[in-house]
Design a protein around this motif. Structure first.
Motif, PDB file in Angstrom:
ATOM      1  N   ASP A 137     -24.648  36.950 -23.283  1.00  9.28           N
ATOM      2  CA  ASP A 137     -24.356  36.083 -24.059  1.00  9.28           C
ATOM      3  C   ASP A 137     -22.966  36.040 -24.760  1.00  9.28           C
ATOM      4  OD1 ASP A 137     -27.076  34.408 -24.377  1.00  9.28           O
ATOM      5  OD2 ASP A 137     -27.500  36.377 -24.774  1.00  9.28           O
ATOM      6  N   TYR A 138     -22.521  37.436 -24.935  1.00  8.48           N
ATOM      7  CA  TYR A 138     -21.017  37.687 -25.504  1.00  8.48           C
ATOM      8  C   TYR A 138     -20.612  38.920 -24.549  1.00  8.48           C
ATOM      9  CZ  TYR A 138     -22.791  35.104 -29.500  1.00  8.48           C
ATOM     10  OH  TYR A 138     -23.207  34.167 -30.323  1.00  8.48           O
ATOM     11  N   PHE A 139     -19.210  38.825 -24.757  1.00  7.63           N
ATOM     12  CA  PHE A 139     -18.493  39.894 -23.918  1.00  7.63           C
ATOM     13  C   PHE A 139     -17.623  40.467 -25.173  1.00  7.63           C
ATOM     14  CE2 PHE A 139     -14.225  40.933 -21.809  1.00  7.63           C
ATOM     15  CZ  PHE A 139     -14.734  42.192 -21.367  1.00  7.63           C
ATOM     16  N   LEU A 140     -17.935  41.864 -25.348  1.00  2.00           N
ATOM     17  CA  LEU A 140     -17.211  42.523 -26.295  1.00  2.00           C
ATOM     18  C   LEU A 140     -15.957  43.764 -25.680  1.00  2.00           C
ATOM     19  CD1 LEU A 140     -19.659  41.484 -27.745  1.00  2.00           C
ATOM     20  CD2 LEU A 140     -19.744  43.648 -29.304  1.00  2.00           C
ATOM     21  N   THR A 141     -14.787  43.641 -26.237  1.00  2.00           N
ATOM     22  CA  THR A 141     -13.881  44.713 -25.795  1.00  2.00           C
ATOM     23  C   THR A 141     -13.020  44.717 -26.814  1.00  2.00           C
ATOM     24  OG1 THR A 141     -12.261  44.751 -23.911  1.00  2.00           O
ATOM     25  CG2 THR A 141     -12.419  42.535 -24.733  1.00  2.00           C
ATOM     26  N   ASN A 142     -11.951  45.681 -26.728  1.00  3.96           N
ATOM     27  CA  ASN A 142     -10.867  45.978 -27.396  1.00  3.96           C
ATOM     28  C   ASN A 142      -9.578  44.881 -26.757  1.00  3.96           C
ATOM     29  OD1 ASN A 142     -10.221  47.496 -24.872  1.00  3.96           O
ATOM     30  ND2 ASN A 142      -9.903  49.330 -26.250  1.00  3.96           N
ATOM     31  N   MET A 143      -8.416  45.364 -27.179  1.00  3.09           N
ATOM     32  CA  MET A 143      -7.394  44.462 -27.083  1.00  3.09           C
ATOM     33  C   MET A 143      -7.110  44.440 -25.316  1.00  3.09           C
ATOM     34  SD  MET A 143      -3.276  45.154 -27.988  1.00  3.09           S
ATOM     35  CE  MET A 143      -3.726  44.887 -29.741  1.00  3.09           C
ATOM     36  N   ILE A 144      -6.886  43.402 -24.805  1.00  3.40           N
ATOM     37  CA  ILE A 144      -6.513  43.056 -23.471  1.00  3.40           C
ATOM     38  C   ILE A 144      -5.237  43.510 -23.077  1.00  3.40           C
ATOM     39  CG2 ILE A 144      -6.703  41.412 -21.421  1.00  3.40           C
ATOM     40  CD1 ILE A 144      -8.998  40.150 -22.595  1.00  3.40           C
ATOM     41  N   THR A 145      -4.850  44.628 -22.315  1.00  5.03           N
ATOM     42  CA  THR A 145      -3.730  45.135 -22.125  1.00  5.03           C
ATOM     43  C   THR A 145      -3.445  45.486 -20.725  1.00  5.03           C
ATOM     44  OG1 THR A 145      -4.355  47.354 -22.531  1.00  5.03           O
ATOM     45  CG2 THR A 145      -3.305  46.317 -24.385  1.00  5.03           C
ATOM     46  N   ARG A 146      -4.466  45.403 -19.756  1.00  6.35           N
ATOM     47  CA  ARG A 146      -4.640  45.437 -18.419  1.00  6.35           C
ATOM     48  C   ARG A 146      -5.135  44.349 -17.629  1.00  6.35           C
ATOM     49  NH1 ARG A 146      -5.857  50.710 -15.975  1.00  6.35           N
ATOM     50  NH2 ARG A 146      -4.939  49.490 -14.347  1.00  6.35           N
ATOM     51  N   HIS A 147      -5.047  44.138 -16.471  1.00  3.96           N
ATOM     52  CA  HIS A 147      -5.588  43.275 -15.697  1.00  3.96           C
ATOM     53  C   HIS A 147      -7.000  43.015 -15.613  1.00  3.96           C
ATOM     54  CE1 HIS A 147      -5.528  45.698 -11.961  1.00  3.96           C
ATOM     55  NE2 HIS A 147      -6.491  44.817 -11.545  1.00  3.96           N
ATOM     56  N   PRO A 148      -7.598  44.210 -15.470  1.00  8.25           N
ATOM     57  CA  PRO A 148      -9.187  44.007 -15.123  1.00  8.25           C
ATOM     58  C   PRO A 148     -10.143  43.477 -16.230  1.00  8.25           C
ATOM     59  CG  PRO A 148      -8.532  46.343 -14.553  1.00  8.25           C
ATOM     60  CD  PRO A 148      -7.277  45.598 -15.219  1.00  8.25           C
ATOM     61  N   LYS A 149      -9.674  43.756 -17.249  1.00 11.58           N
ATOM     62  CA  LYS A 149     -10.182  43.192 -18.637  1.00 11.58           C
ATOM     63  C   LYS A 149      -9.832  41.564 -18.829  1.00 11.58           C
ATOM     64  CE  LYS A 149     -10.381  47.093 -21.809  1.00 11.58           C
ATOM     65  NZ  LYS A 149      -9.683  47.768 -23.030  1.00 11.58           N
ATOM     66  N   LEU A 150      -8.715  41.350 -18.440  1.00  9.94           N
ATOM     67  CA  LEU A 150      -8.200  39.878 -18.210  1.00  9.94           C
ATOM     68  C   LEU A 150      -8.877  39.020 -17.497  1.00  9.94           C
ATOM     69  CD1 LEU A 150      -6.256  37.554 -19.012  1.00  9.94           C
ATOM     70  CD2 LEU A 150      -4.604  38.493 -17.274  1.00  9.94           C
ATOM     71  N   LEU A 151      -9.148  39.767 -16.090  1.00 12.31           N
ATOM     72  CA  LEU A 151      -9.936  39.041 -14.974  1.00 12.31           C
ATOM     73  C   LEU A 151     -11.522  38.798 -15.594  1.00 12.31           C
ATOM     74  CD1 LEU A 151     -10.438  37.806 -12.301  1.00 12.31           C
ATOM     75  CD2 LEU A 151     -10.553  40.147 -11.557  1.00 12.31           C
TER      76      LEU A 151
END
Length: 242
Positions: A137-151
């Motif tokens: 239902d939600y995706f929790l992460t820190n700051m997106i600084t690299r491509h895997p999290k961006l994808l």
């Protein structure tokens, strides 16, 4: 009155070596309406072992990013083309955001086109598997600084899954929570905040002076990384650049 039934919310939490989201997961599990799923992003053996043996946070399932990502040469062009059509994502746009793929930043390994496509292919398959299995239902992460999290963030957007990103405010050792990259949600609401300590431009200048650029956080100035740990990290990177 009819009782409102609590609906279980599934949270997909990307947890890195800073353990910030691990700590958040520990707090969130106090709410019985949340089911936690973790994606670990750290290549260090000790941290991987920690997550396997810890019993503080009750994750329903954990994935270790580095267990699935390789730079072998088994590239399926048809799969990647179909993935781009399905998710409406240009994978080369994603690849071009990754600083580790550039020789100016990464002097340890020169990634070939095939290796980059291989890595992104493994990520696509892993993230598709996780999203299909968890249906968060939600995706929790820190700051997106690299491509895997961006994808993964873009894939969640495609499915209508809100992201909650913890980003540095770049001012006064503060953090912001946002659902979009490098943007503040509902910025117009900030104009309604009244600060009893800042009533004039001079008050604001005095406040800013306390947080001069380059001073870093108190934690960063008090603690340093041992040289042996840096050497081990460099060795791990040479063995597995990604």
């Amino acid at each position: 009155m009819n009782k409102v039934e609590n609906i279980l919310k599934k949270l997909l939490i990307w947890s890195g070596q800073d353990f910030v989201h691990y700590s958040l997961a520990n707090l969130l599990q106090e709410d019985s309406n949340f089911e936690l799923f973790g994606l670990i992003d750290d290549a260090e053996i000790g941290i991987k072992k920690f997550y396997k043996t810890q019993n503080l946070v009750k994750f329903s399932k954990l994935w270790n990013y580095y267990d699935f990502i390789k730079n072998d040469i088994d590239v399926d062009q048809d799969y990647l083309k179909n993935f781009e059509k399905k998710w409406n994502i240009n994978l080369w746009d994603i690849i071009y955001t990754e600083r580790f793929f550039y020789s100016d930043f990464n002097s340890f390994h020169n990634f070939s086109k095939t290796e980059m496509l291989s890595i992104i292919q493994h990520e696509c398959k892993l993230f598709e598997q996780i999203l299909e299995e968890v249906k968060p239902d939600y995706f929790l992460t820190n700051m997106i600084t690299r491509h895997p999290k961006l994808l993964l963030h873009l894939m969640c957007e495609k499915l209508g899954i809100p992201s909650s990103m913890l980003e540095t405010a770049r001012f006064g050792n503060r953090l912001t929570i946002s659902k979009t990259i490098a943007k503040i949600d509902n910025p117009e609401l900030y104009t309604q905040i009244k600060n009893p300590f800042i009533k004039s431009h001079k008050d604001l200048e005095k406040y800013i002076e306390k947080y001069k650029r380059g001073t870093g956080s108190l934690f960063g100035t008090q603690f340093t990384i041992p040289k042996i740990k840096k050497l081990v990290a460099m060795g791990n990177f040479l063995i597995n650049p990604m």
